[in-house]
Write an enzyme that holds these catalytic residues in place. Structure first.
Site, PDB file in Angstrom:
ATOM      1  NE  ARG A  18       0.615  -2.202   3.472  1.00 47.97           N
ATOM      2  CZ  ARG A  18       0.455  -1.765   2.210  1.00 47.97           C
ATOM      3  NH1 ARG A  18      -0.637  -1.113   1.880  1.00 47.97           N
ATOM      4  NH2 ARG A  18       1.381  -1.993   1.304  1.00 47.97           N
ATOM      5  CD  GLN A  77      14.392  -4.375  -3.179  1.00 47.61           C
ATOM      6  OE1 GLN A  77      13.513  -5.230  -3.071  1.00 47.61           O
ATOM      7  NE2 GLN A  77      14.166  -3.092  -3.024  1.00 47.61           N
ATOM      8  CG  ASN A 353     -18.980 -55.038   9.492  1.00 46.62           C
ATOM      9  OD1 ASN A 353     -19.686 -54.360   8.754  1.00 46.62           O
ATOM     10  ND2 ASN A 353     -19.001 -54.928  10.815  1.00 46.62           N
TER      11      ASN A 353
HETATM   12  C1  UD1 Z   1       2.365  -0.717  -5.099  1.00 44.50           C
HETATM   13  C2  UD1 Z   1       2.462   0.507  -6.017  1.00 44.50           C
HETATM   14  C3  UD1 Z   1       1.102   1.214  -6.027  1.00 44.50           C
HETATM   15  C4  UD1 Z   1       0.026   0.247  -6.467  1.00 44.50           C
HETATM   16  C5  UD1 Z   1       0.031  -1.046  -5.622  1.00 44.50           C
HETATM   17  C6  UD1 Z   1      -0.874  -2.076  -6.250  1.00 44.50           C
HETATM   18  C7  UD1 Z   1       4.766   1.315  -5.899  1.00 44.50           C
HETATM   19  C8  UD1 Z   1       5.683   2.377  -5.383  1.00 44.50           C
HETATM   20  N1  UD1 Z   1       3.491   1.405  -5.549  1.00 44.50           N
HETATM   21  O1  UD1 Z   1       2.087  -0.227  -3.784  1.00 44.50           O
HETATM   22  O2  UD1 Z   1       1.162   2.320  -6.918  1.00 44.50           O
HETATM   23  O3  UD1 Z   1      -1.230   0.873  -6.389  1.00 44.50           O
HETATM   24  O4  UD1 Z   1       1.355  -1.606  -5.577  1.00 44.50           O
HETATM   25  O5  UD1 Z   1      -0.995  -3.234  -5.468  1.00 44.50           O
HETATM   26  O6  UD1 Z   1       5.237   0.452  -6.636  1.00 44.50           O
HETATM   27  N2  UD1 Z   1       8.511  -5.091  -2.999  1.00 44.50           N
HETATM   28  C9  UD1 Z   1       9.818  -5.431  -3.227  1.00 44.50           C
HETATM   29  N3  UD1 Z   1      10.801  -4.651  -2.699  1.00 44.50           N
HETATM   30  C10 UD1 Z   1      10.526  -3.540  -1.966  1.00 44.50           C
HETATM   31  C11 UD1 Z   1       9.180  -3.183  -1.747  1.00 44.50           C
HETATM   32  C12 UD1 Z   1       8.188  -3.994  -2.285  1.00 44.50           C
HETATM   33  O7  UD1 Z   1      10.110  -6.424  -3.885  1.00 44.50           O
HETATM   34  O8  UD1 Z   1      11.477  -2.884  -1.510  1.00 44.50           O
HETATM   35  C13 UD1 Z   1       7.459  -5.979  -3.533  1.00 44.50           C
HETATM   36  C14 UD1 Z   1       6.556  -6.522  -2.440  1.00 44.50           C
HETATM   37  O9  UD1 Z   1       7.036  -7.763  -1.955  1.00 44.50           O
HETATM   38  C15 UD1 Z   1       5.210  -6.643  -3.133  1.00 44.50           C
HETATM   39  C16 UD1 Z   1       5.292  -5.630  -4.256  1.00 44.50           C
HETATM   40  O10 UD1 Z   1       6.648  -5.243  -4.398  1.00 44.50           O
HETATM   41  O11 UD1 Z   1       5.012  -7.926  -3.685  1.00 44.50           O
HETATM   42  C17 UD1 Z   1       4.457  -4.389  -3.945  1.00 44.50           C
HETATM   43  O12 UD1 Z   1       4.884  -3.846  -2.713  1.00 44.50           O
HETATM   44  P1  UD1 Z   1       3.862  -3.198  -1.722  1.00 44.50           P
HETATM   45  O13 UD1 Z   1       4.614  -2.677  -0.555  1.00 44.50           O
HETATM   46  O14 UD1 Z   1       2.729  -4.090  -1.451  1.00 44.50           O
HETATM   47  O15 UD1 Z   1       3.401  -1.951  -2.609  1.00 44.50           O
HETATM   48  P2  UD1 Z   1       2.101  -1.127  -2.436  1.00 44.50           P
HETATM   49  O16 UD1 Z   1       2.268  -0.181  -1.312  1.00 44.50           O
HETATM   50  O17 UD1 Z   1       0.923  -2.007  -2.407  1.00 44.50           O
HETATM   51 CA    CA Z   2       0.576  -4.292  -2.428  1.00 49.80          CA
END
Ligand code: UD1
Ligand code: CA
Length: 435
Positions: A18, A77, A353
């Site tokens: 995003r 990961q 100066n």
């Molecule tokens: C996540 C939560 C959601 C919460 C929100 C709060 C889950 C499934 N959902 O959603 O319930 O309301 O955070 O901000 O956990 N990341 C990884 N590996 C991945 C995917 C993500 O390390 O495969 C990390 C991202 O880098 C990020 C964090 O996890 O720092 C959250 O990922 P993001 O995709 O932003 O989750 P949200 O959709 O915001």
């Molecule tokens: Ca997030």
């Protein structure tokens, strides 16, 4: 709770699609430092075991963080086979009994607020807040004051979408809960990802109580887009400026001022509107006037601007730097440079100066060279010093002079001028006018 009882895992492996960026989301800056820097800094205040989960742009993320922190563990990961926040936890081995899991995109969290997750003995504590617009967040289903489950937006029914209580994205688990449930996660959901949030429902089914902790919406804000990034920047800037105002810095129209996290003020200082002060800058007992930019510099007992630019490695003491003066990698002590100058790679001593329109010609197209100006030197307007060059003490440089390298001896006048010529009535002849 002592530092050796808590492990912290920071999830930073996601793509951050995003953001629409070629750079990893967690490396986008807020107040001069990457988002991930801020969250690691807060984490280190309460734990001695920090693990950052990486995958997307892993090398860049690790390299960047290693410039700031030494003892951080990185776990990669397998984002292809096991995507999602649950997948991110699969390779993590926490050292301590309590494990705080943080999303890497929450740069505003303070260590004191993380402490709140450690004050109870519950096996699972999760952060929640209520939002008027819960768009994008996981919805939290609560019954009888206990969390039942978290439903991600993309999996939610129309009724569930109406829930205003959301998952802020921070959890405290006891280690055995993670060891038991992470291997049991499935990717049977709309995004075909392994959700860490599913641990909650699984544990609940086994009669583990899940304690919700209400957190501050601003501080626990997740940054998903560049709009979120700009909003988080405003919040952090307000905090930085309030801190300095409370400790004795005057700021005029603070909302127009940008000051990075690493800047330090001492003594009595005034910062006027629309200034930008960045990097490892120290400002002591000084007045920074409107629209000035100061980068990685030291300013003591001086006034700068309006509209001045101090570039990195400038040291200014007991001096007056006026409008349209640019200084770079130079030391000025007891100097007046009031108007329109470029002073680069120079040392300028007390009582000197600098006239308007003075330029150090420090670059020959290949290398940079030094300019040394001694004490009580009078540098006339519109003059140039072609470096390397030294002006000893008490030298006078006549207006309009170009000094082409070498050393000008103490007490001398240096001038390069053609004899002045006046041609009477030239104007009238040139334009065919009769006077
Ligand atoms: C996540 C939560 C959601 C919460 C929100 C709060 C889950 C499934 N959902 O959603 O319930 O309301 O955070 O901000 O956990 N990341 C990884 N590996 C991945 C995917 C993500 O390390 O495969 C990390 C991202 O880098 C990020 C964090 O996890 O720092 C959250 O990922 P993001 O995709 O932003 O989750 P949200 O959709 O915001
Ligand atoms: Ca997030």
């Amino acid at each position: 709770m002592s530092k050796d009882k808590i492990s912290i895992v920071i999830l930073a492996a996601g793509k951050g699609s995003r953001m629409n960026s070629s750079r990893a989301k967690v490396l986008h800056n807020i107040s001069g430092k990457p988002m991930l820097f801020h969250i690691i800094k807060s984490s280190l205040e309460i734990s001695d075991d920090i693990t950052v989960v990486v995958a997307h742009q892993k090398e860049a993320v690790i390299k960047n963080m290693q410039t700031y922190f030494k003892d951080i563990n990185f776990v990669t990961q397998d984002a292809k086979e096991f995507p999602g926040t649950g997948g991110a936890m699969m390779g993590v081995k926490a050292k301590n009994e309590k494990v705080l899991v943080l999303n890497g995109d929450m740069p505003l969290i303070k260590a004191s607020s993380l402490q709140g997750f450690l004050d109870t003995d519950a096996k699972v504590i999760m952060s929640i807040f209520d939002l008027v617009n819960p768009d994008g967040y996981g919805r939290v289903l609560i019954k009888d004051d206990e969390v039942q489950s978290i439903v991600e937006q993309k999996d939610a029914s129309d009724d569930e979408l109406k829930i205003k209580t959301v998952n802020a994205g921070i959890y405290a688990f006891s280690k055995d809960i993670l060891e038991k449930y992470i291997p049991l996660l499935s990717n049977d959901n709309a995004q075909e990802e392994y959700y860490l949030t599913d641990v909650i429902a699984m544990a609940k089914k086994d009669a583990v109580s899940i304690v919700p902790l209400l957190v501050d919406e601003q501080e626990f804000k997740g940054v998903n887009s560049r709009v979120d990034l700009a909003e988080a920047e405003v919040i952090m800037q307000d905090a930085i400026k309030s801190k300095w105002m409370m400790s004795g810095v005057n700021m005029q129209l603070p909302s127009s001022i940008y000051i990075e996290d690493s800047v330090v003020f001492e003594g009595e200082c005034i910062v006027e509107n629309a200034c930008r002060i960045t990097g490892e800058t120290l400002i002591k007992d000084s007045h920074i006037k409107a629209n000035s930019v100061i980068e990685d510099s030291i300013v003591k007992n001086s006034d700068i601007g309006p509209l001045a630019h101090l570039r990195p490695a400038s040291y200014i003491e007991d001096s007056h730097i006026g409008n349209f003066v640019e200084v770079k990698k130079s030391s000025l002590k007891g100097v007046k440079a009031g108007h329109l100058s470029y002073i680069g790679d120079s040392m300028v001593d007390t009582g000197t100066n600098i006239g308007a329109g003075f330029i150090t010609c420090n670059y020959d197209g290949v290398n940079k060279h030094k300019t040394i100006i001694g004490k009580n030197v009078f540098v006339g307007s519109d003059s140039h010093l072609v470096a390397p060059v030294t002006l000893e003490d008490d030298v006078m440089v006549a207006a309009g002079t170009t000094v082409t390298s070498g050393t000008i001896k103490k007490g001398s006048l240096v001038l390069s001028r053609k004899k002045l010529k006046t041609i009477k009535d030239f104007y009238y002849k040139f334009f065919n006018k009769i006077s």
